[in-house]
Structures are given as C-alpha cells and as structure tokens.
Enzyme design. Structure first.
Site, PDB file in Angstrom:
ATOM      1  CB  SER A  79      -0.899   0.018   1.237  1.00 19.62           C
ATOM      2  OG  SER A  79      -1.640  -1.168   1.312  1.00 19.62           O
ATOM      3  CD  GLU A 101      -0.035  -4.386   9.422  1.00 25.55           C
ATOM      4  OE1 GLU A 101       0.882  -5.168   9.722  1.00 25.55           O
ATOM      5  OE2 GLU A 101      -0.417  -4.199   8.262  1.00 25.55           O
TER       6      GLU A 101
END
Ligand SMILES: Cc1cc2nc3c(=O)[nH]c(=O)nc-3n(C[C@H](O)[C@H](O)[C@H](O)COP(=O)(O)OP(=O)(O)OC[C@H]3O[C@@H](n4cnc5c(N)ncnc54)[C@H](O)[C@@H]3O)c2cc1C
Lengths: 396, 380
Positions: A148, A231
């Site tokens: 990403s 995360e």
C-alpha cells in the site's frame, strides 16, 4: 501538578483552540500537535510525545476527533500506525529525530515492504535477499507485493532475508529503505474496486546504509513483531465517538433514507450498532487498562472485530439500497480529487473495499490463531517448517 | 502504568480489586461444584447461612443503601464485580433479584418501608423477591393481573424468580390510582407459592397466587412502574455482569479442556475449528466486559444515557453467554451433553437470561428507539 489525563485534555483543548481544525491547513495542525507532544503521548518529549501512558491517547484523540481534526492514520497509515512506533522502539536516536516529525506531519509517506508473492500469512518465509558489502552497506534484491502507498512513499519498512541457512525466523533483518533509491521500482496493482492503492515493488540492487538497520542483523523478526502489533491495534482502533467509525455509514443511510426503513432492517441495524459500541468501548478499555488475559494481543482482537464488523455494516448498507446498489459509482478513478473522494465515500465503493479488511494486516484466520494460541494458550498448530533451514522449506 | 489514570470504568482501584477478590474467594469456597450440585437437587432450598454471609461478611446485598438502613454503600460498579464472581460460580443465590428488590424499595422513596425492610435485606436475614409479572409471566404488564383493595391483594403472578426462597414479596398490583407497590409476607393467609421446575435450576421460580392476601402499600400510589423501571435499569446490569462472569468461566474451562483432550494424536484445541471457536468466545467476552463496566460506571457517575447503556449491556452479555455455552457444550463433545458436566447448567442459565425480566427483545427495542428512531433526515 494537574493529573496526567487532565494535562492531556487541557493541552489538546488548547491545541484545537489555537489551531481550529476547520481553518488550519492539515500539515500545520499536525505539526502543532506533534510539537505539543500529543501525536503519540507515550513517546518521549521532543519526539511527538509526553512520556505518558498509552492509555491517555484516547483522551486526546476524542477531543481532536470531536473538533473535526485530521486523522493521521487515514493520511499516513503505515507511517503513523507502524513506522512511528517501530522507530521509537528500535531506531537510533539520529533516525528518530530525523524521521518522526516529517512522518507525522505527512511530509513523508511511509510504506511497508513485508509481503511477497510467496510469503503473506507466512511472513517469516519471505525470500527477498539483503547482503552486506565490504563498506557495511546492504544490497537488496527481491520482489514485494500488495504494498500500500508504495507509489507515494518516501520511506519503507523492509524485512529481508540475510541468512538462508538458519530456520526462517532467525535469518531476517529489518531496515528502513529510501524509496527514491534507483534500485526500487514500483508498479501499480489494480484492486477489485478499480483503484490501484497497492503495488508490486521490485528491488534490484537497492542500497541501504547500515545505519538504516533497525535492531541487530538476524533479529529482524523481533522488530517486525513491534510493527505487526502496532499495525493491528492501529487498524482495529475504531472510533472513540459513539456512532462514528465502522457503524457510521449504516446510521447515515438509516437517517437519510426513511423510505428504505423496514422492521427487519431496524432489528439488524440494532445488532450492528450494539457490536460497534462494544468495539468502541473495548478500544477505550484496552487503552485505559491492560486486559485481564496475560499476554493478550489486544490489538489483534480489535482488528479482527473491526474488520468483520466493517464488512457486515457495509453489506447491510448494500442490501438496504437494494437495486440501487447494483450500479457502481465507477471502476475508473479519475484525476479529479474531489470526484474521487466522493466515489470513495460511496457505500458501494466501501462495500467492495471492506473485503480487504479480513486479509490486510493479517487474515481473520491468522488472527484467530494468534488469539487462540497467545491469548488463550491453546496448543500450536502443526508446524512442519519450524526447525529446518529456510532454504530447505517448500514454498509456492 | 494504568494506575496513573484515575477513575473511569475500566481501571479498578484497590478497594474494588479487594472486593472482587473477596467475593471470588467466597464463591470458590462456598460454591464449589459439590455445593452447587447439592443446592439444585430436588427440593433443595437456599442455603441461608451462605446467603447471610454474603450480607454480613461481604456487605454486597444492599448496594446504594445508606448505612442507617444497614447498607454498606457501594453502587453499581461494586455490584457488578460481585455479580460477576457469583455468576462465574453460578452461585444458586437470588443475588440479582435481591438487588432489584433493594433498588425498587429505594426508588419508592418510602422511608417507613425502607426502615422496615432494608436492614434485614442487607444483612441477608430476610430474602426478598419481586412479583411483578402477570398470570402468564409477562414482565411489568401495563394492566397487572394482581389487584389491591382494602389492604389485600388478589390475583396471580407467574414465573416469579426467587419466590420459592423468599420471605417477602414486593408485589406490583393494580389500584384505583394505577399500578402500585405492596409488600406481602410469605406465610400470610391467602398466599400460595407453588415452585415450578425451572429451566435454570440455579434460578428457582414459582407461581404465586394471592387470594385476599394482606399487603402493605409501599411508596406513592400509582408510581410503581416508575420505581420498578428505575430499579430494573440498574438490576439488568447486574444480570449482565453475572452472565459476563459465567461466560469468562466457561471459556476458561473450555480452553482448559481443549488443551488436554487428545484426538487424532493432537490436542483438540490445536485444530483450528476448535481454536477459532474459542477465539470467537474470547472476543465476545472481552467486548461484553467493556460494555458492562461502562454501563455500571455511567449509571452512577454519568457521562452516558443509563437506559441505553443498560440495554446494550444486557443484550451483549446474554448473546455472549449463549455463544460461550453453545461452544462449551459442543467442544466438550459427548461429555458436554451429560448431566454430570456443568456445561448444561451454564447453557440453561444463558437461555433463561434471554427472557428474564422482559427479555432481550424489549432491550433491543429500546436501543432501536433511542438510537435509530431519533435519526431524522436532514431537511432538503
Ligand atoms: C488491501 C491490502 C493492502 C495490503 N497492504 C500491504 C502492505 O502495505 N504491505 C505489506 O507488506 N502487505 C500488504 N498486504 C498484504 C497482506 O498482509 C497479505 O495479503 C496477508 O497477510 C495475507 O497473505 P496472502 O495474501 O499471501 O494470503 P495467504 O497467506 O496465501 O492466505 C490465503 C488464505 O489462506 C489462509 N491461511 C493461510 N495460512 C493459514 C493458517 N496458518 N491457518 C489458517 N488459514 C491460513 C488465509 O487466512 C487466507 O484465507 C495488503 C493486502 C491487502 C489486501
């Protein structure tokens, strides 16, 4: 001396007063927030923090959220959610000083070069090679995927194999890679929404100075655990404000479209709302007090619940829209940022995007394994590759 | 680290931790499996000694009751911690009904009645149950099936939880002024308490028939629904806490079993179908804990709508206990379906709770009314 939570609340109120989010450019607001030590209150002073318990972060977040302030996670997810905490835990003082502030104010976007075509859930099985030259610098070759923001990123968190002759977890090293290096090639990958938010990244002789290594050579897995834990809690953080976060699109649709209301849908929405509020309160509780389960990977739990709730909420929205949902806004993202923002705000777009939630940042299956084994202490899965040198393990 | 943050629903101070440990020890000592089994056998009755100790030694029976009437203070957050521990042990005691009775009396504002009843209730020397169902068991019916006239009540209340062990019943009865509260003494003439086999053996229930039973009015005539509703909003959080404790205990038992039971040469808990189901119960328990503690805290200290938080706690906890009990029975396999194993007791508690005191549907309805029905489309 004010109590720590009063201090955080007071400082945040002053921040939003002096820099009203509506009138302040995003970058300026973030800079002021960083300098006030309210970026991550648990970080040391001078590094965006106040050296206070993590549990006080929601106190500040709620005030900023209510005032309509920018969400750094939305702007720079890998930077804010993962790189920041990893740098503070494992980076040298020089790296932290240099990288943290531009990261927080979004001058530098970050990406995470972990996954590879042959190593997704089995991250420690990755094959990208880093070798050390005579000058101490590293040369990296390999191929990463689903990265990403790689197309926007200035810096990358990179996990690479530095020793193929030991079992997979022992041969990894963790680096900060400059995405402007000529050995880095980024190619967009199209997603089922039509967008290309993630990429394939080829590393072909990319160079990394040794002072961009985080943790000792061969100890990359331990550093990666910091990143992964952060995360999950960053993704699963949810909202601190009732009705915001994952449930918001369903409540908005219910509000705006009385013509689509039915008793059955009302009952379904009640269930979704109750789940959303439980998730919201759990986020606040976990921040305020560690869970009663020893070693509970708390972020994992929130991430799992958030992902599945998000999917269920958007599925509900699409069902509520009925035939209207069978038309998709557009599979061709245009150049106009305003039009594109509107497209991405559409529940039909969000519905498709939500399918990634149970894959990205650890799949729902892997997270359930983590909860079962680490939070509940259930016996591990059958592991056939644990004690073998990485180079002898079958891959594909 | 978390001690740096004072207050809030999620950080237990030293006193609350001590209270919880006290009740936990009490429950473990007094309500081990053998005691539990003995207490739910045919014709078994409430163990009055154990019940009194909850009142006199632990002081958890009269939350919010001022010391003048025998209360030990402590509000809903304390009650929740006690209820959680009693629920974990599935202690066969009328805890939830007792706090409901205490809060109903308090909400009536009838000082004479408070002085008469609360000291014995708090000390655990007298047991109270609330009879506010109609002849079919509907909770707080708008037209009660019990009528009061000239100091006596007549009619039937069905499925009165705790009635088989009660000394006094707080009765909801229709009067010329509207539904009003009364207290009737068990043993009074014209009062028949007929126990029925309860799905949840740890929550005995009975059909109560009043036939000109003398009963004393409590509080302002016609204000019963108000007092009862206020009390119930708090008491359902205690019920939710019992379910939370029961869920956490079930999960721990199930995980322990899954870690030791071997099939196909491995512990069954190493198979993902089993492991993932345990993980799902864990997430449900953790989410429920947040909602229940939040509800308890905001009911006493403000910061949220107590009606909404109570309904959210009640529905979350009941769903979690059902899921935990389903998983426990399933993961224990054939063993889980036996009378000898405790899983069925929790399973029955879960399904009993789902309809207790108006049931979940009424709480879901209230959440919808408070959250969804108030959403108005923006004017065009
Ligand atoms: C939108 C999006 C953005 C992403 N962004 C990034 C990024 O920025 N950086 C990055 O490094 N990666 C990124 N990823 C990659 C992501 O982390 C991986 O896709 C993910 O970890 C799963 O790996 P995989 O795709 O190889 O699936 P696999 O690991 O092949 O899994 C396929 C299926 O098998 C199941 N499975 C695998 N192992 C097990 C097991 N042990 N037990 C039970 N089931 C199992 C999985 O749960 C899944 O259902 C992104 C992914 C998506 C979808």
């Amino acid at each position: 001396m004010p109590k720590p939570h009063e201090l955080v609340a007071e400082r945040t109120r002053r921040l939003v007063e002096e820099h009203p989010p509506g009138e302040t450019p995003v970058r300026d607001f973030l800079a002021a927030r960083f300098d006030a030590g309210l970026a991550w209150v648990r970080f040391p002073e001078g590094l965006g923090g106040l050296g206070l318990p993590h549990g006080l972060q929601p106190v500040s977040d709620a005030i900023v959220e209510a005032a309509g302030g920018p969400d750094p996670f939305a702007l720079n997810p890998m930077g804010y959610g993962m790189a920041g905490p990893t740098l503070v835990a494992h980076g040298s003082p020089e790296l932290r000083r240099r990288l943290l502030r531009p990261l927080y104010v979004c001058d530098d976007i970050w990406c995470q070069l972990f996954s590879e075509p042959g190593a997704g859930s089995d991250l420690a099985g990755l094959a990208t090679r880093a070798t050390r030259g005579a000058d101490g610098a590293w040369t990296v070759d390999g191929r990463k995927v689903w990265t990403s923001k790689a197309h926007e990123a200035r810096w990358a968190l990179l996990l690479a194999r530095t020793d193929p002759d030991v079992p997979k977890h022992a041969g990894l090293t963790y680096f900060v890679l400059d995405m402007r290096d000529p050995g880095v090639e980024v190619r967009p990958l199209r997603q089922m929404t039509g967008d290309a938010d993630f990429n394939e990244v080829r590393l072909d002789g990319a160079r990394i100075p040794d002072d961009h290594r985080l943790g000792p050579a061969g100890a990359g897995w331990r550093v990666a655990m910091t990143t992964l834990a952060n995360e999950r809690s960053a993704i699963g953080g949810g909202s601190t404000v009732r009705g915001a976060g994952p449930i918001a699109p369903a409540l908005e649709l219910w509000r705006d479209r009385p013509d689509l209301r039915t008793p059955v849908r009302r009952d379904r929405l009640v269930s979704l709302f109750a789940r959303a509020d439980a998730l919201r309160l759990t986020g606040i509780r976990y921040a305020a007090a560690p869970s009663d389960y020893p070693n509970s990977p708390e972020g994992t739990l929130g991430k799992l619940v958030d992902a599945e709730l998000n999917q269920d909420v958007l599925e509900f929205c699409v069902e509520m829209l009925g035939a209207e949902a069978t038309a998709f806004p557009s599979y061709e993202p245009g150049g106009d940022p305003a039009a594109d923002a509107a497209r991405r705000a559409d529940v039909r777009w969000r519905f498709l995007r939500s399918r990634a939630n149970t894959i990205e940042g650890g799949t729902a299956e892997v997270l359930r394994n983590v909860l079962g084994e680490r939070a509940l202490g259930l016996p591990g899965d059958v592991r056939v590759d644990k004690d073998r040198p990485w180079r002898d393990v079958p891959r594909g | 680290m978390s001690d740096d943050i004072d207050g809030g629903p999620f950080v237990l101070d030293g006193e609350r931790r001590a209270l919880r440990a006290l009740v936990r020890d009490h429950a473990a000592r007094e309500w081990d499996e053998a005691a539990l089994r003995a207490a739910i056998g045919p014709g078994a009755r409430l163990d009055r000694d154990r019940w009194r100790r909850l009142g006199s030694e632990l002081g958890v029976l009269g939350p919010d009751v001022p010391a003048t009437w025998g209360g030990g203070g402590g509000g809903l957050p304390d009650t929740v911690l006690a209820a959680e521990e009693l629920g974990a042990a599935l202690a066969p005691v009328p805890y939830a009904g007792t706090v409901l009775a205490a809060w109903t009396l308090l909400a009536s504002g009838d000082e004479e009645a408070l002085a008469e009843h609360l000291p014995a209730l708090c000390a655990g020397t007298s047991v109270y149950a609330v009879a506010c169902t109609d002849a079919r068991g509907a909770w707080m019916p708008p037209r009660p099936s019990v009528r009061a006239e000239g100091g006596a009540v007549t009619g039937t209340a069905a499925h009165v939880v705790g009635a088989p062990d009660a000394d006094h019943l707080i009765v909801l009865a229709a009067t010329g002024d509207g539904p009003s509260l009364f207290v009737a003494d068990v043993g009074a003439p014209g009062l028949a308490v007929t126990p029925i086999t309860s799905l949840d053996l740890t929550r005995p229930q009975a059909t109560v028939v009043f036939d000109g039973t003398p009963a004393r009015p409590v509080g302002t005539p016609g204000r019963a629904v108000c007092a009862l509703s206020a009390a119930a909003d708090r008491a359902v959080v205690a019920v939710a806490a019992e379910a939370l404790g029961a869920s956490a205990r079930l999960l721990a038992d199930t995980v322990r079993y899954a870690g030791t039971r071997m099939q196909f040469g491995r512990a069954i808990g190493s198979h993902q179908a089993v492991k993932h189901r345990c993980a799902d119960v864990l997430t449900a328990v953790e989410q429920t804990r947040s909602v229940v503690y939040h509800a308890a805290w905001t009911a006493d200290f403000g910061g949220d709508d107590p009606a909404l938080t109570a309904s959210l706690a009640r529905t979350a906890a009941a769903a979690t206990l059902t899921a935990a009990a389903d998983a426990a029975v399933q993961i224990h396999g054939g063993m889980g379906f036996t009378w000898e194993h405790t899983a069925h007791l929790y399973f029955k508690r879960a399904h009993f709770d789902a309809v207790l005191w108006g049931g979940l549907a009424s709480h879901r309805e209230r959440i919808a009314a408070l959250v969804l029905d108030v959403l108005e489309p923006a004017p065009a």
